[in-house]
Design a protein around this motif. Sequence first.
Motif, short mmCIF file in Angstrom:
data_model
loop_
_atom_site.label_atom_id
_atom_site.label_comp_id
_atom_site.label_asym_id
_atom_site.label_seq_id
_atom_site.Cartn_x
_atom_site.Cartn_y
_atom_site.Cartn_z
N ALA A 29 1.48 7.40 -6.48
CA ALA A 29 0.08 8.17 -7.40
C ALA A 29 0.32 9.19 -6.79
N ARG A 41 3.90 1.77 -1.35
CA ARG A 41 4.92 1.89 -2.99
C ARG A 41 3.83 2.17 -3.49
N PHE A 42 2.45 1.92 -3.70
CA PHE A 42 1.33 1.92 -4.75
C PHE A 42 0.69 3.50 -4.04
N ASN A 43 1.11 4.09 -2.88
CA ASN A 43 0.31 5.19 -2.59
C ASN A 43 1.96 6.67 -2.90
N GLU A 83 0.78 -1.66 0.21
CA GLU A 83 -0.18 -0.56 0.15
C GLU A 83 0.76 1.54 -0.10
#
Length: 105
Positions: A17, A12-14, A10
């Motif tokens: 983004a 890494r994804f944030n 999460e």
Amino acid sequence: MTKDDRDRAEARFNKAAKAADEGKSGKTDRDAAAKAVIDNMARLKALRLAREAAEPARAVVAKKTRSAAKPGAKSGKTGSGKTASAKTPALGEWLASQVNGGRRT
């Protein structure tokens, strides 16, 4: 999948983004700065054209030619102060002297 693995994914994804959002905002900043420069250039051009239209037309001055020698002028002199009889060497001779002088161009 453990809670730690899920948190790392999460994060890494944030992070990705957030980087994408910052990239978009950077582009809009550059676009806004470029538009401001173009607008300023257009404004300055309009002011220059208005100023040139308001001032009277300038008379065109013809350049003097140096075809005939002026009476009383020193003969054998050019505008740069060098004598007319002093000739510059040909390009081939000059290049040969440069090579002989140790320059390799």
